[in-house]
Write a protein that holds these residues in place. Structure first.
Motif, short mmCIF file in Angstrom:
data_model
loop_
_atom_site.label_atom_id
_atom_site.label_comp_id
_atom_site.label_asym_id
_atom_site.label_seq_id
_atom_site.Cartn_x
_atom_site.Cartn_y
_atom_site.Cartn_z
N LYS A 19 0.86 -1.30 -0.10
CA LYS A 19 -0.09 0.07 -0.07
C LYS A 19 1.04 1.11 -0.06
CE LYS A 19 -4.20 -1.62 2.28
NZ LYS A 19 -5.55 -1.21 2.56
N VAL A 20 0.45 2.09 -0.76
CA VAL A 20 1.08 3.27 -0.90
C VAL A 20 -0.30 4.69 -0.90
CG1 VAL A 20 3.18 2.80 -1.97
CG2 VAL A 20 1.35 3.83 -3.23
N PHE A 21 0.43 5.92 -0.17
CA PHE A 21 -0.54 6.94 -0.22
C PHE A 21 0.32 7.96 -0.79
CE2 PHE A 21 -1.08 4.06 3.51
CZ PHE A 21 -2.58 3.83 3.45
N GLU A 40 -5.36 6.19 -1.67
CA GLU A 40 -4.78 5.03 -1.60
C GLU A 40 -4.72 4.09 -2.53
OE1 GLU A 40 -6.01 1.32 1.47
OE2 GLU A 40 -6.69 3.28 1.99
N THR A 42 -3.34 0.18 -3.81
CA THR A 42 -2.84 -1.06 -3.33
C THR A 42 -2.21 -1.64 -4.65
OG1 THR A 42 -4.69 -1.22 -1.61
CG2 THR A 42 -3.57 -3.22 -2.38
N ASP A 79 3.96 8.02 0.73
CA ASP A 79 4.12 7.37 1.64
C ASP A 79 4.02 5.97 1.71
OD1 ASP A 79 5.06 9.74 2.78
OD2 ASP A 79 3.38 10.12 3.83
N ASP A 80 4.63 5.08 2.29
CA ASP A 80 4.28 3.53 2.55
C ASP A 80 2.95 3.32 3.41
OD1 ASP A 80 5.57 3.53 4.87
OD2 ASP A 80 7.07 2.45 4.16
N GLU A 81 2.81 2.14 3.70
CA GLU A 81 1.59 1.96 4.60
C GLU A 81 1.85 2.33 6.25
OE1 GLU A 81 0.60 -2.28 4.98
OE2 GLU A 81 2.17 -2.39 3.68
N PHE A 82 3.09 2.47 6.53
CA PHE A 82 3.67 3.00 7.67
C PHE A 82 3.94 4.21 7.87
CE2 PHE A 82 4.99 -1.43 6.79
CZ PHE A 82 4.16 -2.05 7.72
N GLU A 83 3.50 5.27 6.90
CA GLU A 83 3.83 6.49 6.79
C GLU A 83 5.21 6.93 6.70
OE1 GLU A 83 1.71 8.71 9.85
OE2 GLU A 83 -0.20 7.67 9.54
#
Length: 159
Positions: free
Chosen positions: A2-4, A126, A128, A19-23
């Motif tokens: 996941k990326v945002f 978001e 995926t 950002d990645d899924e962990f910000e």
């Protein structure tokens, strides 16, 4: 994976932060106007990971994306309030609501490569990504969709 993607308004050349899924920051997207249109760069730790050029064609909105030695193009047209996207250089298609920000990117055999969902209340998209080998092309395609100037949709309409 996941990326945002979110808009970056911190300086005049910034466009988006990814950002990645962990910000954790993965990429930032810079941009500038050139004589032939806008040039955006997907940057990672100071190097250019991919380039996106707005090709400024008269009737359609077109983008060229280059990454490593590959190049794809995206063509956007609007009819009856619906955006149609055509890829060139890769056997992808989009299914879903492009203007609404919720769509899938599919391969030729209808395998889902990436899903995109726009979180309007939080002002980010978001992604995926199911094919990590195509991560940058997925991100670039989503940035092209984000970059559509929705105030100028009438300019894109075919007669």
């Amino acid at each position: 994976m996941k990326v945002f993607i979110r808009r970056d308004t911190s300086d005049e050349h910034a466009r988006y932060l990814i950002d990645d899924e962990f910000e954790n920051p993965l990429y930032n997207v810079t941009g500038r106007m050139t004589a032939s249109g806008e040039l955006m760069k997907i940057m990672s730790e100071g190097y250019t990971a991919a380039k996106i050029r707005d090709m400024r064609l008269p009737v359609v909105r077109a983008y060229s994306v280059s990454y490593a030695s590959e190049n794809i193009k995206l063509f956007f047209t609007v009819r009856a309030g619906e955006v149609r996207v055509r890829f060139s250089g890769i056997s992808w298609r989009i299914r879903g609501d492009v203007l609404g920000g919720s769509y899938d990117i599919l391969d030729a055999d209808s395998t889902v490569i990436c899903t995109v969902y726009k979180h309007f209340s939080k002002n980010y998209s978001e992604l995926t990504i199911f094919d990590t080998n195509r991560e940058l092309f997925c991100i670039a395609a989503a940035i092209c969709v984000e970059s559509l100037n929705l105030e100028r949709v009438a300019d894109l309409q075919m007669t």
